[in-house]
Write an enzyme that holds these catalytic residues in place. Structure first.
Site, mmCIF file in Angstrom:
data_model
loop_
_atom_site.group_PDB
_atom_site.id
_atom_site.type_symbol
_atom_site.label_atom_id
_atom_site.label_comp_id
_atom_site.label_asym_id
_atom_site.label_seq_id
_atom_site.Cartn_x
_atom_site.Cartn_y
_atom_site.Cartn_z
ATOM 1 N N GLY A 1 46.103 49.385 73.706
ATOM 2 C CA GLY A 1 46.365 49.686 74.733
ATOM 3 C C GLY A 1 45.742 51.137 74.570
ATOM 4 C CD GLU A 2 42.397 54.929 74.594
ATOM 5 O OE1 GLU A 2 42.065 56.380 73.732
ATOM 6 O OE2 GLU A 2 42.159 53.548 74.964
ATOM 7 N N GLY B 1 48.560 58.773 73.228
ATOM 8 C CA GLY B 1 48.479 59.929 73.593
ATOM 9 C C GLY B 1 47.184 60.044 72.356
ATOM 10 C CG PHE B 2 48.011 61.073 69.006
ATOM 11 C CD1 PHE B 2 47.760 62.258 68.387
ATOM 12 C CD2 PHE B 2 49.377 60.764 69.193
ATOM 13 C CE1 PHE B 2 48.538 62.842 68.665
ATOM 14 C CE2 PHE B 2 49.865 61.586 69.261
ATOM 15 C CZ PHE B 2 50.339 62.688 69.035
ATOM 16 N N PRO C 1 42.987 55.471 70.925
ATOM 17 C CG PRO C 1 41.009 53.485 70.712
ATOM 18 C CD PRO C 1 41.588 55.246 70.691
ATOM 19 C CB VAL C 2 47.081 50.853 70.278
ATOM 20 C CG1 VAL C 2 47.720 49.849 68.436
ATOM 21 C CG2 VAL C 2 47.446 52.135 70.118
ATOM 22 C CE LYS D 1 49.288 55.775 68.021
ATOM 23 N NZ LYS D 1 50.816 56.422 68.506
ATOM 24 C CG ASP E 1 55.546 60.585 76.215
ATOM 25 O OD1 ASP E 1 56.161 60.903 77.184
ATOM 26 O OD2 ASP E 1 54.577 60.345 76.073
#
Length: 760
Positions: free
Chosen positions: A437-438, A440-441, A443-444, A458, A554
């Protein structure tokens, strides 16, 4: 079950998709033994539990019980054994207890305060067992003598940290000291180590036991071999073993930090060799945890070794980061419980060896070398001092720009460090097929380390304007908090401009993927309810129990991950802001995801834990409905989940919100969840409940107040956006633009006139 009033024995364990409070048990007045263990039970212990006047054994260990111990509990005249270990019980010990109560396990809770008079003679009375390991008790010279060694086994495991650390130890579990293969195994054969007990060896290592065999009087906690053990040159290691019907933990105290290999020596020496009769079909099944991480589930000694009486050595690689090591052998509730060997179903271990995975520096007694070193150091001192002054500013500046693992790790508890090459190899050079996934900081990625462990890596985006500062904040924050419902941070990497975080890998990915049809995971009603409850517990821990207290900022479905058992774990503390007990709020640059932002935070940057409560309310509605908070393809009155939920509530049709794909759901629980969610999304923060109160309401222990006021942000704002400008990427932005990341996309919102248009 509350109607089974003639029941005398009730035993439940190993439940993963079910949760309950304990209110139902007080009707079962004929019970003599009650075991609800490892079953996701939450809430307080009922104050009227003393209605169970015949109860002899009560085992509620490994649950989520909270609150203080009821004053009625330990005065029950019939109660003999009480097991409440591994919960979240708080407060102090009760001032008195009944004379019949002999076994008391309160380990792994949050108890503190003074010791009552009844504990003082405990160690002079061989028939009284009391285990208070891993609580928050403070010790002085008086109570150290009452509980020898217990001060070393409290939650921070303080002993030996300020002394010269050692680098290895070995234990002959259940046996006397012996030397085997040039390894010295320490004695661990105390017969006093019974149902609720602990033992400390020279402040170096310790052991804690919890569990009882209900169906057998005076069971032995040491097994002696009836057969010759094969497949080993050292059969003396396997002649006896330590066993437990429940939970057996071993600790290393004061180890030098670094990598280690843990060798666990096993052999099934209790069950019969014969497979032709029923006596030969016993099954011993338990889990192995190292440093709190489950390394092996449903471990069966004889099955893995290839039969009864065959030696097996299991090796595990681990990194010690706070001078403390924990090995936990845990019976989850599987295997043979009664016959052929009644009471011999729990963990069994013959020996333990802990050896370093690094080069141990030897000691030297040569006086000349010592003097030479001293003279050399003294001679170089002046040069170092001058040179150090020169480098001071330069180093400070370099650290600020680039950073390094040492300085980052120095900000909080130490965690594993990885090289970029290691993580590049683990993720197959960050191949797109490993992309999870992508965030906030950045891609993972999914990665597999050299030791075989699967992790989530991450990769912090170099383009991030706040990369280093938020990276350091995330490390220091996550490494200092541990909870069942929080994602665990394993380690980090920072090399030049490269910055990465290494998390535990969650097999079932994120909640939004499971809810909104982006994965093959299907969530039934019981699972949804438990996800909601588990998320609430994670947030309550961040807000009220962790030090420092944390506001997530968040809370959304994509930041809630699901493990193999679909247990929720809150992720991404990179946006977290810390605050102390005296501050009512803090004003900060808004960071979060549209659709989950509380009004006061979105419009004024006014941040408290109630902003997280708002986000939780939105997530709760998404869990019930199985749809995101905004869905373009729906009719105008249903596009916005909050608006639709309130319309249904006001027309007494709240249950129409429930996901139509569910073939079964519990109306009472659904109504409760919706009511709680609507309380959480009130416009005023003061009208939203604290997360600890949310837990009580979800569990049914606290009554839900009727929600009467529709939030002003729904009554004042126009949700009929016929021009669709809410989601038009070409909408002009003001100079006060804030960028917020979802799990897969980045959304930009305009804040220009004191209001924030709301969308997903």
């Amino acid at each position: 079950m509350s109607n089974l009033t003639l029941l005398t024995s009730l035993r439940i364990s190993d439940l993963q998709n079910f949760s309950s409070s304990l209110g139902f048990i007080t009707n079962l007045r004929n019970l003599t033994d009650l075991v609800i263990r490892n079953a996701l039970v939450s809430g307080p212990i009922p104050t009227n539990i003393n209605r169970l006047e015949k109860l002899e054994t009560l085992d509620l260990s490994f649950n989520n019980l909270s609150g203080p111990l009821p004053h009625t509990l330990m005065n029950m005249s019939s109660l003999i054994s009480l097991f409440l270990g591994n919960n979240s019980l708080s407060g102090s010990l009760l001032p008195d207890k009944s004379a019949s109560l002999k076994n008391i396990d309160l380990s792994y809770n949050e108890l503190s305060g003074a010791f009552p008079p009844w504990v003082i003679p405990s160690w002079a009375m061989p028939n009284l067992q009391l285990n208070l390991v891993a609580n928050n008790f403070k010790f002085d010279s008086t109570n150290i003598s009452i509980f020898p060694g217990l001060n070393c086994l409290q939650r921070d495991f303080p002993c030996n940290r300020n002394t010269t650390p050692y680098t290895s130890f070995a234990i002959k579990c259940g046996g006397s000291e012996l030397r085997s293969n040039d390894i010295q195994f320490d004695t661990e054969n105390s017969t006093a180590l019974g149902p609720a007990s602990y033992y400390l060896f020279q402040d170096k290592w310790g052991v804690s036991n919890g569990g009882i065999v209900i169906d057998r009087d005076d069971p032995s906690f040491i097994a002696t071999s009836r057969i010759q053990v094969n497949n080993t040159r050292y059969p003396q290691l396997f002649r006896n073993a330590r066993k437990s019907p429940g939970s057996l933990r071993y600790y290393g105290l004061g180890l030098q930090n670094g990598p280690y290999t843990i060798s666990l020596y096993f052999a099934e020496i209790v069950f019969s060799l014969s497979r032709n009769t029923w006596q030969g079909h016993g099954r011993r099944v338990f889990d192995i945890y190292i440093q709190g991480k489950r390394e092996q589930k449903d471990f069966d000694i004889s099955k893995e070794a290839g039969g009864v009486g065959i030696a097996l050595v299991k090796n595990f690689n681990v990194r010690v980061i706070r001078n403390h090591l924990e090995i936990h052998l845990f019976w989850a509730g599987k295997g043979t419980c009664c016959i052929p060997e009644r009471g011999d179903y729990g963990p069994l271990v013959s020996a333990i060896r802990v050896s370093p995975g690094f080069k141990v520096k030897g000691k030297s007694n040569k006086t000349g070398i010592i003097i030479g070193v001293i003279v050399g150091v003294a001679s170089a001192g002046l040069v170092v001092l001058i040179f150090g002054l020169y480098l001071r500013r330069k180093t400070s500046k370099d650290d600020e720009e680039e950073g390094n693992n040492y300085n980052i790790l120095g900000m909080g508890p130490k965690i594993n460090t990885y090289t970029y090459a290691e993580l590049k190899t683990a993720t197959a050079d960050f191949i797109p097929s490993n992309l999870l996934g992508e965030g906030g900081f950045g891609p993972v990625y999914k990665g597999i380390l050299n030791d075989g462990n699967t992790v989530a890596v991450k990769q912090l985006s170099v383009a991030s304007h706040h990369g280093r500062n938020q990276f350091i904040t995330e490390i220091s924050t996550i490494s200092s908090v541990q909870h069942r419902n929080l994602v665990k941070l394993h380690g980090s990497c920072i090399e030049g401009a490269r910055r990465l975080l290494v998390y535990e890998y969650l097999e079932n990915k994120s909640l939004d993927q499971a809810l909104f049809g982006k994965s093959n995971v299907r969530l039934d009603w019981a699972t949804r309810f438990n996800i909601c409850l588990g998320t609430a517990k994670g947030l309550a821990y961040l807000h009220e129990e962790s030090r420092p207290r944390i506001v997530h900022r968040d809370v959304k479905a994509s930041n809630i991950l699901l493990d193999a058992e679909l247990c929720p774990k809150i992720s991404d503390f990179g946006l977290a802001k810390l605050y102390d007990d005296k501050r009512t709020h803090m004003s900060t640059r808004v960071a979060g995801t549209i659709g989950y932002l509380a009004p006061e935070y979105a419009m004024r940057g006014h941040l408290t834990s109630k902003a997280d409560v708002f986000g939780f309310g939105v997530v709760c509605l998404e869990i019930v409905s199985g749809r995101p908070n905004y869905e373009e393809k729906l009719d105008s009155e249903q596009k916005y989940l909050l608006q639709w939920s309130w319309n249904l509530y006001e027309s007494n049709r709240s249950l129409d919100l429930v996901d139509p794909s569910l073939t079964y759901f519990i109306e009472q629980e659904a109504t409760r969840m919706i009511g709680i969610a609507l309380m959480c999304v009130q416009a005023s923060p003061s009208l939203r409940p604290a997360m600890s109160r949310v837990i009580g309401m979800l569990s049914g222990d606290i009554e839900i107040s009727p929600v009467t006021s529709k939030p002003s942000y729904l009554t004042d704002w126009d949700f009929n956006d016929t021009t669709n400008t809410f989601f038009n990427e070409e909408t002009p932005m003001s100079s006060e633009t804030t960028t917020m990341a979802t799990n897969t996309t980045t959304t930009t919102t305009s804040i220009n006139d004191g209001s924030l248009r709301e969308g997903r």
